[in-house]
Motif scaffolding. Structure first.
Motif, short mmCIF file in Angstrom:
data_model
loop_
_atom_site.label_atom_id
_atom_site.label_comp_id
_atom_site.label_asym_id
_atom_site.label_seq_id
_atom_site.Cartn_x
_atom_site.Cartn_y
_atom_site.Cartn_z
N LEU A 33 3.48 -6.12 -6.51
CA LEU A 33 2.88 -5.50 -6.06
C LEU A 33 1.30 -5.66 -6.50
CD1 LEU A 33 3.49 -1.65 -7.13
CD2 LEU A 33 3.67 -2.81 -4.53
N SER A 37 -1.06 -7.12 -3.85
CA SER A 37 -3.05 -6.42 -4.55
C SER A 37 -4.08 -7.45 -3.74
CB SER A 37 -2.99 -5.79 -5.78
OG SER A 37 -2.23 -4.95 -5.79
N THR A 41 -6.86 -7.65 -1.59
CA THR A 41 -8.30 -7.35 -2.28
C THR A 41 -9.11 -8.77 -1.41
OG1 THR A 41 -8.22 -6.65 -4.07
CG2 THR A 41 -9.93 -8.08 -3.36
#
Length: 140
Positions: A33, A37, A41
């Motif tokens: 995760l 992420s 981003t």
């Protein structure tokens, strides 16, 4: 010490504690995760930066076009102020063409119309007729 004694000592010592499986799975999921992420981003930031750049470029283009329009408007107004009838008519025609541009903002159309109406054309009279400016000779 014989082999039997060695086996008994090995069997008597407790094994090293291992990490529970659920903790190992949690670490794997959390790491995955975190990686997703970070990628998300980075992609979001890149897209936002590209959109900001495109917006700035569009604003610059629109400003340059508006500056060119204002230069043309100024030139046409100067032509209409000349004594020469042909220069005045050219100026009025250019102003009329400017007023019909599709990309002209409503405020700019009002400005062109105001310039056309406020011109001192001597014998020629300019009036608006369905967004079209007509020049009549003789002030009729």
């Amino acid at each position: 010490m014989g082999q039997l004694e060695q086996l008994l000592i090995t069997a008597a010592t407790p094994p090293a504690p291992s990490t529970p499986t659920w903790i190992q799975a949690g670490v794997i999921v959390a790491g995955t995760l975190a990686a997703f992420s970070a990628v998300f981003t980075a992609l979001w930031t890149s897209r936002r930066s590209r959109l900001n750049t495109e917006l700035q470029n569009e604003r610059s283009r629109v400003n340059a076009e508006r500056e060119e329009l204002m230069r043309t408007l100024r030139w046409a107004a100067e032509q209409t102020a000349k004594e020469d009838e042909s220069s005045r008519l050219v100026g009025v025609e250019v102003l009329d063409a400017l007023s019909k541009r599709d990309d002209l903002h409503h405020d700019d159309q009002d400005l062109v119309a105001a310039v056309l109406v406020s011109l001192n054309l001597g014998e020629a009279e300019v009036y608006a007729e369905d967004q079209e400016f007509v020049v009549e000779e003789g002030g009729q």
